[in-house]
Design an enzyme around this catalytic site. Structure first.
Site, PDB file in Angstrom:
ATOM      1  CG  HIS A   1      20.483 -15.859  43.191  1.00 24.32           C
ATOM      2  ND1 HIS A   1      19.787 -17.090  43.601  1.00 24.32           N
ATOM      3  CD2 HIS A   1      20.734 -14.944  44.229  1.00 24.32           C
ATOM      4  CE1 HIS A   1      19.609 -16.644  44.628  1.00 24.32           C
ATOM      5  NE2 HIS A   1      20.165 -15.400  45.326  1.00 24.32           N
TER       6      HIS A   1
HETATM    7  C1  BDR Z   1      17.513 -12.294  42.671  1.00 24.05           C
HETATM    8  O1  BDR Z   1      16.973 -11.299  43.443  1.00 24.05           O
HETATM    9  C2  BDR Z   1      18.336 -10.573  43.877  1.00 24.05           C
HETATM   10  O2  BDR Z   1      18.392 -10.299  45.073  1.00 24.05           O
HETATM   11  C3  BDR Z   1      19.326 -11.108  43.061  1.00 24.05           C
HETATM   12  O3  BDR Z   1      20.048  -9.852  42.561  1.00 24.05           O
HETATM   13  C4  BDR Z   1      18.951 -11.890  42.134  1.00 24.05           C
HETATM   14  O4  BDR Z   1      18.716 -11.383  40.961  1.00 24.05           O
HETATM   15  C5  BDR Z   1      17.410 -13.607  43.392  1.00 24.05           C
HETATM   16  O5  BDR Z   1      16.098 -13.936  44.131  1.00 24.05           O
END
Ligand code: BDR
Ligand code: CA
Length: 317
Positions: free
Chosen positions: A247
């Site tokens: 992400h």
């Molecule tokens: C986001 O939530 C976190 O678990 C990850 O680091 C990312 O920023 C994804 O939903």
């Protein structure tokens, strides 16, 4: 590494997290395009005591122990903290052998650092890159509304539309944890680019992509491969996908190579009231309302180009 004067000045606001960690490494490996003014940590994936430590571990892995790391808020603006150890492990960075970082945590609070740095800057010259809940950014805007005009752009990871939610059926984690903060940011009037799950679920680690990082055979490459070995298992089991979504590095890759991404400039509003859909990003992708566009909502990425960029940059560390 020293940044050339043309590099974009950014503050990374983060809750590491393995994917946050890769974003930090990518930024620190790219001084020609990016000057990291500081890293502000926030409670999110794990509590603040761990996110600030993890950020310093990553700076040391990158060989950048001179970067300033700050602890910001230890909780959302008005809610109890929700964490995500089931995704990231107990430490937030499960996978590689972790160590006690030697570089100091700065004394100044992260929210104050954001305020002071923006106050000292000319208008529209600093880009904020939030990779976790938006608590620090919103707290800074609330405490010092005069800094809003100093922001060039906010490029953040959060939200979802076609991919709906990952922490609830309707909400993505970063927005769900602090929906009031997200609401403040989206209503701030600042130029915003969002990296929702719609795009990050196309940036999947595969065996070949992780092995290419391990084969770099430097500290950052091996550390990253070990983090991703752990990180990918959760989403592979959940979605039956061939890897885990990387992400947060989408935010940094966008600053370096925006042509890898496509999206639409649309209106995005945050649900802050409903128990059922709390933290939902109501994105007017089809432009069915007359609400004014307030965000570039990214929907697609050239995934091969994205992983090539990460691998090429981490090779430099
Ligand atoms: C986001 O939530 C976190 O678990 C990850 O680091 C990312 O920023 C994804 O939903
Ligand atoms: Ca994150």
């Amino acid at each position: 590494m020293t940044a050339p004067t043309t590099a974009r000045k950014i503050i990374i606001d983060t809750d590491p997290g393995q994917d946050d960690a890769v974003a930090l490494l990518l930024a620190l490996a790219s001084p020609e395009e990016i000057e990291v003014l500081g890293i502000t940590c926030v409670a999110g994936n794990v509590p603040l005591s761990l996110t600030q430590k993890n950020a310093r571990i990553i700076c040391e892995v990158a060989g950048c122990a001179d970067i300033k790391v700050f602890a910001g808020r230890d909780a959302p603006l008005s809610r109890a903290l929700v964490t995500a150890e089931e995704v990231h492990g107990k430490t937030g960075l499960d996978g590689p052998d972790l160590f006690e970082p030697q570089m100091p945590l700065q004394d100044e609070n992260g929210v104050d650092f954001i305020i002071q740095t923006l106050r000292a800057a000319p208008a529209k010259t600093i880009t904020l890159c939030p990779l976790g809940p938006l608590s620090n950014i919103a707290a800074a805007f609330q405490a010092a509304p005069d800094i809003v005009e100093k922001v060039q752009e906010i490029v953040f990871m959060g939200g979802a539309y076609f991919e709906v939610g990952n922490i609830t059926p309707a909400a993505e984690f970063n927005i769900y944890v602090d929906p009031e903060a997200a609401d403040i940011v989206l209503k701030s009037g600042v130029q915003i680019t969002m990296m929702p799950l719609d795009v990050t679920h196309k940036a999947l680690t595969t065996r070949a992509r992780i092995e290419a990082l391990r084969d770099l055979n430097n500290r950052a490459g091996i550390f990253t491969a070990e983090m991703l070995d752990f990180f990918e298992r959760f989403d592979m089991e959940k979605y039956g996908s061939e890897g885990g979504p990387l992400h947060d590095p989408c935010v940094i890759a966008y600053l370096i190579q925006p042509e890898l991404f496509t999206g639409r400039h649309i209106n995005v509003e945050i649900e802050t009231q409903s128990d059922l859909t709390l933290g939902m990003t109501v994105a007017d992708w089809w432009r069915v309302t007359d609400r004014s566009p307030n965000a570039m909502f990214i929907g697609d990425v050239d995934a091969d180009g994205f992983f090539d960029l990460i691998t090429e940059r981490l090779a430099r560390l």
